[in-house]
Design a protein around this motif. Structure first.
Motif, short mmCIF file in Angstrom:
data_model
loop_
_atom_site.label_atom_id
_atom_site.label_comp_id
_atom_site.label_asym_id
_atom_site.label_seq_id
_atom_site.Cartn_x
_atom_site.Cartn_y
_atom_site.Cartn_z
N UNK A 189 0.83 -1.20 0.00
CA UNK A 189 0.00 0.00 0.00
C UNK A 189 0.87 1.25 0.00
N UNK A 190 1.90 1.25 0.83
CA UNK A 190 2.81 2.39 0.91
C UNK A 190 3.54 2.59 -0.42
N UNK A 191 3.99 1.49 -1.02
CA UNK A 191 4.69 1.56 -2.31
C UNK A 191 3.76 2.08 -3.40
N UNK A 192 2.51 1.65 -3.41
CA UNK A 192 1.59 2.14 -4.44
C UNK A 192 1.31 3.62 -4.26
N UNK A 193 1.27 4.09 -3.01
CA UNK A 193 1.07 5.52 -2.77
C UNK A 193 2.26 6.34 -3.23
N UNK A 194 3.44 5.76 -3.16
CA UNK A 194 4.65 6.45 -3.60
C UNK A 194 4.99 6.14 -5.07
N UNK A 195 4.16 5.29 -5.67
CA UNK A 195 4.36 4.87 -7.06
C UNK A 195 5.72 4.19 -7.24
N UNK A 196 5.98 3.23 -6.33
CA UNK A 196 7.22 2.44 -6.38
C UNK A 196 6.88 0.96 -6.37
N UNK A 197 7.82 0.15 -6.79
CA UNK A 197 7.69 -1.30 -6.63
C UNK A 197 7.94 -1.61 -5.15
N UNK A 198 7.19 -2.54 -4.55
CA UNK A 198 7.39 -2.88 -3.14
C UNK A 198 8.83 -3.28 -2.82
N UNK A 199 9.47 -4.04 -3.71
CA UNK A 199 10.85 -4.45 -3.46
C UNK A 199 11.80 -3.25 -3.41
N UNK A 200 11.55 -2.27 -4.28
CA UNK A 200 12.37 -1.06 -4.31
C UNK A 200 12.21 -0.29 -3.00
N UNK A 201 10.97 -0.23 -2.49
CA UNK A 201 10.71 0.46 -1.23
C UNK A 201 11.44 -0.23 -0.07
N UNK A 202 11.38 -1.55 -0.02
CA UNK A 202 12.04 -2.31 1.06
C UNK A 202 13.55 -2.08 1.00
N UNK A 203 14.14 -2.14 -0.21
CA UNK A 203 15.58 -1.91 -0.36
C UNK A 203 15.97 -0.50 0.07
N UNK A 204 15.13 0.47 -0.27
CA UNK A 204 15.40 1.86 0.13
C UNK A 204 15.35 2.02 1.65
N UNK A 205 14.36 1.40 2.26
CA UNK A 205 14.24 1.48 3.73
C UNK A 205 15.44 0.83 4.41
N UNK A 206 15.88 -0.32 3.91
CA UNK A 206 17.03 -1.01 4.51
C UNK A 206 18.29 -0.18 4.33
N UNK A 207 18.47 0.44 3.15
CA UNK A 207 19.67 1.24 2.91
C UNK A 207 19.70 2.50 3.79
N UNK A 208 18.52 2.97 4.21
CA UNK A 208 18.47 4.13 5.09
C UNK A 208 18.65 3.75 6.57
N UNK A 209 18.73 2.46 6.83
CA UNK A 209 18.97 2.03 8.21
C UNK A 209 17.72 1.56 8.92
N UNK A 210 16.64 1.35 8.20
CA UNK A 210 15.42 0.84 8.83
C UNK A 210 15.51 -0.67 8.93
N UNK A 211 16.20 -1.11 9.95
CA UNK A 211 16.36 -2.53 10.19
C UNK A 211 15.66 -2.86 11.50
N UNK A 212 15.63 -4.11 11.79
CA UNK A 212 15.01 -4.53 13.04
C UNK A 212 15.79 -3.91 14.19
N UNK A 213 15.08 -3.22 15.08
CA UNK A 213 15.81 -2.56 16.17
C UNK A 213 16.50 -3.57 17.07
#
Length: 144
Positions: free
Chosen positions: A13-37
């Motif tokens: 849902x978040x990826x569709x709102x940003x007009x991105x592929x879900x995999x691209x969104x997950x990779x972007x979040x991981x590269x920004x440091x959004x990992x399991x705390x």
């Protein structure tokens, strides 16, 4: 790390709102440091409990300056007469020494439940208001 079906739907849902592929969104979040705390390390400082002797030693100078004797603070006799025992005999690990005056020393005894028990350790070498001296011909005014 596996994602629940609910989390996958949220990402889509978040990826569709940003007009991105879900995999691209997950990779972007991981590269920004959004990992399991990581679990934060809990540092527990150990509080040093004072022994009864250390508690009496902490107020010793103040008490001596107010007229108490060394014997009144430190005597630990096996005699069953409580008037012959020093302050250190009545102080335990759960006791806090409060106010020190020339007439008494306040002892706060902590309890597991409820408020602490407060006792006064009296200096019988100074005049106390409840003590009445009885003078007879026999004792000539000397209290025994």
């Amino acid at each position: 790390m596996s994602l629940s079906q609910y989390k996958i739907k949220e990402l889509e849902f978040l990826a569709s709102g940003l007009k991105l592929e879900p995999d691209t969104l997950v990779e972007a979040l991981i590269s920004l440091g959004f990992k399991e705390p990581k679990q934060k390390e809990v540092v527990v400082e150990e509080v040093k409990k004072l022994t009864p002797e250390e508690k009496v030693e902490a107020i010793e100078e103040e008490a001596l300056n107010k007229g108490w004797t060394y014997a009144q603070l430190w005597t630990t006799t096996t005699n069953s007469d409580y008037s012959k025992k020093g302050l250190v005999y009545f102080v335990t690990d759960s006791t806090t020494i409060g106010e020190v005056t020339e007439k008494h020393i306040v002892l706060l005894h902590e309890r597991p439940v409820g408020v602490p028990v407060i006792n006064n350790f009296y200096n019988m070498l100074v005049e106390q208001p409840w003590v009445t001296k009885v003078t007879t011909e026999e004792n000539k005014g000397v209290c025994q």
